[in-house]
Design a protein around this motif. Structure first.
Motif, PDB file in Angstrom:
ATOM      1  N   SER A  74       0.805  -1.232   0.000  1.00 61.68           N
ATOM      2  CA  SER A  74       0.000   0.000   0.000  1.00 61.68           C
ATOM      3  C   SER A  74       0.834   1.276   0.000  1.00 61.68           C
ATOM      4  CB  SER A  74      -0.943  -0.004   1.203  1.00 61.68           C
ATOM      5  OG  SER A  74      -0.196  -0.077   2.411  1.00 61.68           O
ATOM      6  N   GLU A  75       2.092   1.208   0.472  1.00 64.55           N
ATOM      7  CA  GLU A  75       2.926   2.408   0.553  1.00 64.55           C
ATOM      8  C   GLU A  75       4.071   2.406  -0.456  1.00 64.55           C
ATOM      9  OE1 GLU A  75       4.222   2.972   4.578  1.00 64.55           O
ATOM     10  OE2 GLU A  75       2.219   2.613   5.409  1.00 64.55           O
ATOM     11  N   VAL A  76       4.049   1.468  -1.383  1.00 69.25           N
ATOM     12  CA  VAL A  76       5.118   1.401  -2.385  1.00 69.25           C
ATOM     13  C   VAL A  76       4.967   2.548  -3.381  1.00 69.25           C
ATOM     14  CG1 VAL A  76       5.977   0.066  -4.362  1.00 69.25           C
ATOM     15  CG2 VAL A  76       5.511  -1.077  -2.183  1.00 69.25           C
ATOM     16  N   SER A  77       6.067   3.260  -3.629  1.00 64.68           N
ATOM     17  CA  SER A  77       6.032   4.389  -4.555  1.00 64.68           C
ATOM     18  C   SER A  77       7.031   4.254  -5.688  1.00 64.68           C
ATOM     19  CB  SER A  77       6.333   5.691  -3.792  1.00 64.68           C
ATOM     20  OG  SER A  77       7.618   5.625  -3.178  1.00 64.68           O
ATOM     21  N   ARG A  78       7.943   3.326  -5.564  1.00 62.81           N
ATOM     22  CA  ARG A  78       9.069   3.250  -6.485  1.00 62.81           C
ATOM     23  C   ARG A  78       8.825   2.314  -7.668  1.00 62.81           C
ATOM     24  NH1 ARG A  78      14.596   4.347  -6.400  1.00 62.81           N
ATOM     25  NH2 ARG A  78      15.853   2.650  -7.227  1.00 62.81           N
ATOM     26  N   TYR A  79       8.029   1.280  -7.465  1.00 62.69           N
ATOM     27  CA  TYR A  79       7.850   0.254  -8.485  1.00 62.69           C
ATOM     28  C   TYR A  79       6.381   0.002  -8.765  1.00 62.69           C
ATOM     29  CZ  TYR A  79      12.745  -0.496  -7.458  1.00 62.69           C
ATOM     30  OH  TYR A  79      14.085  -0.293  -7.261  1.00 62.69           O
ATOM     31  N   SER A  80       6.136  -0.531  -9.965  1.00 63.83           N
ATOM     32  CA  SER A  80       4.779  -0.862 -10.390  1.00 63.83           C
ATOM     33  C   SER A  80       4.745  -2.309 -10.871  1.00 63.83           C
ATOM     34  CB  SER A  80       4.329   0.065 -11.523  1.00 63.83           C
ATOM     35  OG  SER A  80       4.389   1.423 -11.133  1.00 63.83           O
ATOM     36  N   VAL A  81       3.542  -2.855 -10.911  1.00 60.26           N
ATOM     37  CA  VAL A  81       3.372  -4.209 -11.425  1.00 60.26           C
ATOM     38  C   VAL A  81       3.928  -4.281 -12.854  1.00 60.26           C
ATOM     39  CG1 VAL A  81       1.668  -5.927 -12.137  1.00 60.26           C
ATOM     40  CG2 VAL A  81       1.403  -4.733  -9.953  1.00 60.26           C
ATOM     41  N   GLY A  82       4.722  -5.306 -13.118  1.00 62.12           N
ATOM     42  CA  GLY A  82       5.336  -5.492 -14.427  1.00 62.12           C
ATOM     43  C   GLY A  82       6.783  -5.067 -14.506  1.00 62.12           C
ATOM     44  N   ASP A  83       7.262  -4.259 -13.549  1.00 59.17           N
ATOM     45  CA  ASP A  83       8.659  -3.824 -13.572  1.00 59.17           C
ATOM     46  C   ASP A  83       9.604  -5.012 -13.390  1.00 59.17           C
ATOM     47  OD1 ASP A  83       8.026  -1.170 -13.901  1.00 59.17           O
ATOM     48  OD2 ASP A  83       8.247  -0.623 -11.785  1.00 59.17           O
ATOM     49  N   ALA A  84      10.699  -4.985 -14.127  1.00 58.18           N
ATOM     50  CA  ALA A  84      11.756  -5.987 -13.954  1.00 58.18           C
ATOM     51  C   ALA A  84      12.735  -5.462 -12.910  1.00 58.18           C
ATOM     52  CB  ALA A  84      12.477  -6.242 -15.269  1.00 58.18           C
ATOM     53  N   VAL A  99       9.148 -11.722  -1.435  1.00 59.05           N
ATOM     54  CA  VAL A  99       8.851 -10.331  -1.095  1.00 59.05           C
ATOM     55  C   VAL A  99      10.146  -9.628  -0.701  1.00 59.05           C
ATOM     56  CG1 VAL A  99       6.458 -10.665  -0.392  1.00 59.05           C
ATOM     57  CG2 VAL A  99       8.278 -10.973   1.294  1.00 59.05           C
ATOM     58  N   VAL A 100      10.218  -8.353  -1.042  1.00 53.95           N
ATOM     59  CA  VAL A 100      11.390  -7.561  -0.700  1.00 53.95           C
ATOM     60  C   VAL A 100      10.956  -6.122  -0.482  1.00 53.95           C
ATOM     61  CG1 VAL A 100      11.935  -7.101  -3.132  1.00 53.95           C
ATOM     62  CG2 VAL A 100      13.733  -6.928  -1.408  1.00 53.95           C
ATOM     63  N   ASP A 101      11.608  -5.455   0.464  1.00 53.65           N
ATOM     64  CA  ASP A 101      11.359  -4.031   0.658  1.00 53.65           C
ATOM     65  C   ASP A 101      11.820  -3.288  -0.593  1.00 53.65           C
ATOM     66  OD1 ASP A 101      12.088  -1.175   1.572  1.00 53.65           O
ATOM     67  OD2 ASP A 101      11.027  -1.984   3.310  1.00 53.65           O
ATOM     68  N   GLU A 102      10.967  -2.389  -1.076  1.00 58.66           N
ATOM     69  CA  GLU A 102      11.285  -1.694  -2.329  1.00 58.66           C
ATOM     70  C   GLU A 102      12.607  -0.937  -2.269  1.00 58.66           C
ATOM     71  OE1 GLU A 102       8.808   1.525  -3.507  1.00 58.66           O
ATOM     72  OE2 GLU A 102       8.575   2.339  -1.487  1.00 58.66           O
ATOM     73  N   ARG A 103      13.045  -0.576  -1.065  1.00 60.14           N
ATOM     74  CA  ARG A 103      14.289   0.184  -0.917  1.00 60.14           C
ATOM     75  C   ARG A 103      15.530  -0.663  -1.165  1.00 60.14           C
ATOM     76  NH1 ARG A 103      12.680   2.382   4.931  1.00 60.14           N
ATOM     77  NH2 ARG A 103      11.608   0.358   4.852  1.00 60.14           N
ATOM     78  N   GLN A 273      19.623   0.122   1.903  1.00 66.10           N
ATOM     79  CA  GLN A 273      19.094   1.162   1.012  1.00 66.10           C
ATOM     80  C   GLN A 273      20.194   2.137   0.605  1.00 66.10           C
ATOM     81  OE1 GLN A 273      16.220   3.714   2.886  1.00 66.10           O
ATOM     82  NE2 GLN A 273      15.820   4.912   1.036  1.00 66.10           N
ATOM     83  N   GLU A 274      21.047   2.498   1.550  1.00 64.27           N
ATOM     84  CA  GLU A 274      22.149   3.422   1.249  1.00 64.27           C
ATOM     85  C   GLU A 274      23.067   2.838   0.184  1.00 64.27           C
ATOM     86  OE1 GLU A 274      26.043   5.404   3.460  1.00 64.27           O
ATOM     87  OE2 GLU A 274      24.444   4.520   4.667  1.00 64.27           O
ATOM     88  N   ILE A 275      23.345   1.539   0.291  1.00 65.90           N
ATOM     89  CA  ILE A 275      24.183   0.890  -0.721  1.00 65.90           C
ATOM     90  C   ILE A 275      23.464   0.881  -2.069  1.00 65.90           C
ATOM     91  CG2 ILE A 275      25.458  -1.195  -1.334  1.00 65.90           C
ATOM     92  CD1 ILE A 275      25.331  -1.973   1.661  1.00 65.90           C
ATOM     93  N   ALA A 276      22.168   0.533  -2.053  1.00 64.74           N
ATOM     94  CA  ALA A 276      21.394   0.485  -3.297  1.00 64.74           C
ATOM     95  C   ALA A 276      21.396   1.839  -4.000  1.00 64.74           C
ATOM     96  CB  ALA A 276      19.964   0.039  -3.005  1.00 64.74           C
ATOM     97  N   GLU A 277      21.255   2.907  -3.238  1.00 60.22           N
ATOM     98  CA  GLU A 277      21.214   4.247  -3.837  1.00 60.22           C
ATOM     99  C   GLU A 277      22.548   4.602  -4.485  1.00 60.22           C
ATOM    100  OE1 GLU A 277      19.971   6.611  -0.532  1.00 60.22           O
ATOM    101  OE2 GLU A 277      17.824   6.243  -0.884  1.00 60.22           O
ATOM    102  N   GLU A 278      23.651   4.201  -3.837  1.00 60.13           N
ATOM    103  CA  GLU A 278      24.957   4.491  -4.432  1.00 60.13           C
ATOM    104  C   GLU A 278      25.199   3.642  -5.674  1.00 60.13           C
ATOM    105  OE1 GLU A 278      28.371   4.844  -1.967  1.00 60.13           O
ATOM    106  OE2 GLU A 278      27.321   5.932  -0.389  1.00 60.13           O
ATOM    107  N   LEU A 279      24.756   2.386  -5.650  1.00 61.70           N
ATOM    108  CA  LEU A 279      24.874   1.562  -6.847  1.00 61.70           C
ATOM    109  C   LEU A 279      24.067   2.164  -7.993  1.00 61.70           C
ATOM    110  CD1 LEU A 279      24.591  -2.060  -5.393  1.00 61.70           C
ATOM    111  CD2 LEU A 279      26.604  -1.051  -6.480  1.00 61.70           C
ATOM    112  N   GLU A 280      22.882   2.637  -7.686  1.00 62.26           N
ATOM    113  CA  GLU A 280      22.036   3.239  -8.721  1.00 62.26           C
ATOM    114  C   GLU A 280      22.699   4.468  -9.324  1.00 62.26           C
ATOM    115  OE1 GLU A 280      17.326   3.667  -9.083  1.00 62.26           O
ATOM    116  OE2 GLU A 280      18.169   4.902  -7.493  1.00 62.26           O
ATOM    117  N   ALA A 281      23.333   5.275  -8.473  1.00 59.64           N
ATOM    118  CA  ALA A 281      23.940   6.514  -8.944  1.00 59.64           C
ATOM    119  C   ALA A 281      25.283   6.281  -9.641  1.00 59.64           C
ATOM    120  CB  ALA A 281      24.130   7.480  -7.772  1.00 59.64           C
ATOM    121  N   ARG A 282      26.093   5.357  -9.112  1.00 58.00           N
ATOM    122  CA  ARG A 282      27.469   5.217  -9.580  1.00 58.00           C
ATOM    123  C   ARG A 282      27.694   4.047 -10.533  1.00 58.00           C
ATOM    124  NH1 ARG A 282      31.156   7.210  -6.018  1.00 58.00           N
ATOM    125  NH2 ARG A 282      32.617   6.975  -7.761  1.00 58.00           N
ATOM    126  N   VAL A 283      26.957   2.959 -10.331  1.00 56.11           N
ATOM    127  CA  VAL A 283      27.223   1.749 -11.108  1.00 56.11           C
ATOM    128  C   VAL A 283      26.184   1.514 -12.209  1.00 56.11           C
ATOM    129  CG1 VAL A 283      27.619  -0.754 -10.974  1.00 56.11           C
ATOM    130  CG2 VAL A 283      28.408   0.736  -9.127  1.00 56.11           C
TER     131      VAL A 283
END
Length: 325
Positions: A74-84, A99-103, A273-283
């Motif tokens: 109900s509080e997910v904002s980052r992903y939608s059904v169908g996203d890979a 199941v996984v936390d979207e962060r 989440q902090e690691i994920a954000e850096e991977l998204e930005a840098r890698v």
């Protein structure tokens, strides 16, 4: 759904594919129909009874997945059904749904297959936090990677090279040393035929290395300190040769060394989440260019999980993946 559990501690044969309930996502969680799950050394340790999941987590094996989102909380904002997506999970990856936390998830770039994406989260999160966040690797520094053809090693070599480091990798055969060179290592050492301490000293002209990442432990700890440069850093991420070692404290003091270590699984969602954000930005930009993609050794169907773990226990190069499609 199908899921994999170790019915008792032991070798690959203790793994069984059993039926389980499809998990329900919480408010910030996404439900993923799993396409692939990476096989990792911590899975082997859990299978053998030495690395239990964190409190409250399922005892289904598996720390990383890829697949498509089929339901969102109900509080997910980052992903939608169908996203890979590809995601880091505390457990439960060896299953048809997880199941996984979207962060703790990332979108799969177009340059990767879902099978490749399944080999990303555990190794790239581990390498990024230990080599770049904790180890502070910088452009122009010399970096020693032990186990250069492991999942961690192949990832560490590629990322370090991409960010301008001079990489020395150890491996156990000439074939594996050649693979390390092809991935971007400047130098390799066959630890079965060479003393890596003497070899690294020769390669660096006696200066030593700025950073070492090690998963061996045991007597490697003192040897890593021997090859460290003044004010060098050593990051311990596993202890395959045993958790105990006698430290030569004089080396630590005289060289002003920095010794640390970490595990990933028990970290909080926010820390991951902090690691994920850096991977998204840098890698992520590197992945989108087709660079630093995971090295895949082999792919097994979920029903062949025992064979996948036998492969993990044997000789391999890169990552092993379980597939559900």
């Amino acid at each position: 759904m199908k899921q994999v559990k170790a019915l008792q501690p032991g070798g690959p044969d203790v793994l069984s594919v059993v039926e389980g309930e499809i998990p329900v996502p919480g408010p910030r969680e996404i439900l993923v129909k799993v396409a692939g799950a990476g096989v990792n050394r911590p899975d082997v340790m859990q299978r053998m009874g030495g690395y239990p999941p964190p409190p409250g987590a399922t005892d289904v094996l598996g720390l990383e997945i890829s697949g498509r989102v089929v339901e969102v909380g109900s509080e997910v904002s980052r992903y939608s059904v169908g996203d890979a997506v590809m995601a880091l999970v505390a457990s439960g990856g060896y299953a048809e749904y997880a199941v996984v936390d979207e962060r703790n998830a990332l979108l799969v770039p177009a340059t990767m297959t879902l099978e490749q994406a399944a080999a990303v989260p555990e190794t790239f999160f581990t390498v990024w936090t230990n080599v770049f966040q904790r180890g502070g690797l910088k452009e122009g520094e010399t970096f020693l990677v032990h186990g250069g053809t492991s999942g961690i090693g192949t990832t560490a070599i590629q990322l370090a090279k991409a960010f301008g480091a001079n990489v020395i990798a150890t491996a156990g055969s000439e074939e594996k040393c050649q693979q390390c060179l092809e991935l971007g290592a400047a130098h390799t050492v066959n630890y079965k035929t060479q003393d890596f301490v003497e070899a690294v000293k020769e390669i660096t002209g006696g200066r030593g290395v700025d950073l070492t990442i090690d998963m061996v432990g045991g007597d490697y700890l003192n040897r890593n300190m021997e090859v460290a440069a003044n004010e060098g850093r050593i990051v311990q991420i596993a202890v395959m040769n045993g958790p105990e070692s006698t430290i030569n404290a004089w080396l630590l003091l005289s060289k002003k060394l920095w010794l640390t270590g970490s595990t990933l699984r028990a970290r909080s969602i926010e820390q991951k989440q902090e690691i994920a954000e850096e991977l998204e930005a840098r890698v992520m930009p590197l992945w989108e260019e087709g660079r630093c993609l995971p090295v895949i050794d082999s792919i097994f169907a979920i029903d062949d999980v025992v064979d996948a773990h036998r492969r993990m226990d044997a000789d391999h190069i890169g990552k092993i993946v379980l597939t559900f499609e």
